[in-house]
Design an enzyme around this catalytic site. Structure first.
Site, mmCIF file in Angstrom:
data_model
loop_
_atom_site.group_PDB
_atom_site.id
_atom_site.type_symbol
_atom_site.label_atom_id
_atom_site.label_comp_id
_atom_site.label_asym_id
_atom_site.label_seq_id
_atom_site.Cartn_x
_atom_site.Cartn_y
_atom_site.Cartn_z
ATOM 1 N N HIS A 46 16.056 28.633 20.981
ATOM 2 C CA HIS A 46 17.264 30.072 20.808
ATOM 3 C C HIS A 46 16.715 30.571 18.925
ATOM 4 C CE1 HIS A 46 20.199 29.358 23.553
ATOM 5 N NE2 HIS A 46 19.727 27.735 22.940
ATOM 6 N N ARG A 71 10.938 23.265 19.219
ATOM 7 C CA ARG A 71 11.825 22.435 20.606
ATOM 8 C C ARG A 71 10.893 24.041 21.638
ATOM 9 N NH1 ARG A 71 18.288 23.364 20.926
ATOM 10 N NH2 ARG A 71 17.553 25.405 20.040
ATOM 11 N N ASP A 173 25.766 22.987 22.986
ATOM 12 C CA ASP A 173 25.488 22.840 25.066
ATOM 13 C C ASP A 173 26.351 21.873 25.603
ATOM 14 O OD1 ASP A 173 24.172 25.202 25.722
ATOM 15 O OD2 ASP A 173 22.694 24.254 24.799
HETATM 16 C C1 3PY Z 1 22.877 22.211 21.245
HETATM 17 O O1 3PY Z 1 24.125 22.275 20.443
HETATM 18 O O2 3PY Z 1 23.546 22.424 22.208
HETATM 19 C C2 3PY Z 1 21.925 22.684 20.542
HETATM 20 O O3 3PY Z 1 20.791 22.995 21.264
HETATM 21 C C3 3PY Z 1 20.968 23.181 18.976
HETATM 22 O O4 3PY Z 1 20.435 23.959 19.087
HETATM 23 MG MG MG Z 2 21.339 23.219 22.895
#
Ligand code: 3PY
Ligand code: MG
Length: 264
Positions: A46, A71, A173
């Site tokens: 992201h 990541r 998520d």
């Molecule tokens: C989430 O909280 O889903 C993440 O991937 C943090 O960036």
């Molecule tokens: Mg996430």
């Protein structure tokens, strides 16, 4: 080979504090890495960051003792191997939902016979040292993100995999997966239950768990819940929050209302 300090911080029972970079800049990465973090994660999922910039960010992070992590955008072996070659000492992989996906991820991080990582450690060798090849498998941290319902339901099988070192929870998520609101400071009830379950099952097999948090206060609260690694928000969110607070202070408007624009 340079040891992965994150492993010893967590093995000694400490809570590792991990920075999260979404701004693609070597200068910003260097500044963040100098703030006393145990590790610094370059976010290519992201974050607004591509591989070439990530490389300069790893170089900037290496001016400190903070452990460089990445990541990745998804479970793509080529991307994972390239970031390890660039000097990442651990990979956080989003949306790992099944043991098969966890296995595929772990194999991309380990050389044969443990995995299928291709040889060519480029900058990893410069950062890690001349014995990189023989010791890299032991030093690299393999961290699947647990942030789907399916992953929560098969967490025991995922953490049972030897090559999985620890898990990293994405609460946003996770909230989406349970029909709750992402970006909340307080978890919804189903999200809270899922997060507590993952933490408990991970600790039950003697492994460690990290989590993304909205800010410093949220990270402190997660540390008190027992998390072994906490991320106090990302660079952009912290920057915009601090600037908004400064504007409010100068104008005598007190604490700023609302969320910072941008960030996550
Ligand atoms: C989430 O909280 O889903 C993440 O991937 C943090 O960036
Ligand atoms: Mg996430």
């Amino acid at each position: 080979m340079r040891a992965n300090r994150l492993k010893s911080v967590m093995a000694d029972g400490g809570t590792a504090v991990n920075a999260w970079l979404s701004i693609g800049s070597g200068y910003a990465a260097e500044g963040v890495a100098h703030q006393g973090f145990d590790s610094v994660t370059v976010d290519l999922q992201h974050g607004m960051i591509g591989f070439d910039t990530a490389l300069t960010m790893f170089q900037a992070i290496s001016t400190t003792d903070a452990v460089p992590l990445a990541r990745v955008p998804d479970n793509d072996p080529a991307q994972i191997m390239r970031l390890l070659d660039a000097g990442a000492y651990g990979i956080i992989c989003p949306m790992i939902s099944t043991p098969d996906q966890a296995w595929a991820f772990a194999r991309a991080c380990r050389y044969p016979p443990r995995g299928n990582r291709s040889f060519g450690p480029s900058r990893g060798l410069l950062y890690g040292g001349p014995d990189y090849f023989g010791r890299a498998d032991e030093e690299m941290l393999v961290m699947p993100m647990i942030e789907t319902r399916e992953a929560v339901e098969c967490i025991d099988a995922i953490v049972a995999i030897d090559e999985i070192d620890m898990v990293y929870i994405g609460p946003n998520d996770m909230a989406l997966a349970y029909g709750e609101q992402p970006g909340s400071v307080i978890d919804g009830p189903r999200t809270a239950q899922a997060i507590a379950h993952v933490l408990e099952r991970t600790h039950a097999v003697g492994k460690t768990a990290g989590i993304f948090c909205p800010d410093g206060a949220g990270a402190r609260a997660r540390a008190e819940e027992g998390f072994d690694l906490v991320t106090p928000g990302n660079d952009f969110g912290n920057l915009t929050r601090a600037l908004r607070a400064a504007v409010g202070l100068i104008r005598g408007e007190g604490a700023p209302a609302g969320e910072p624009s941008g960030g996550y």
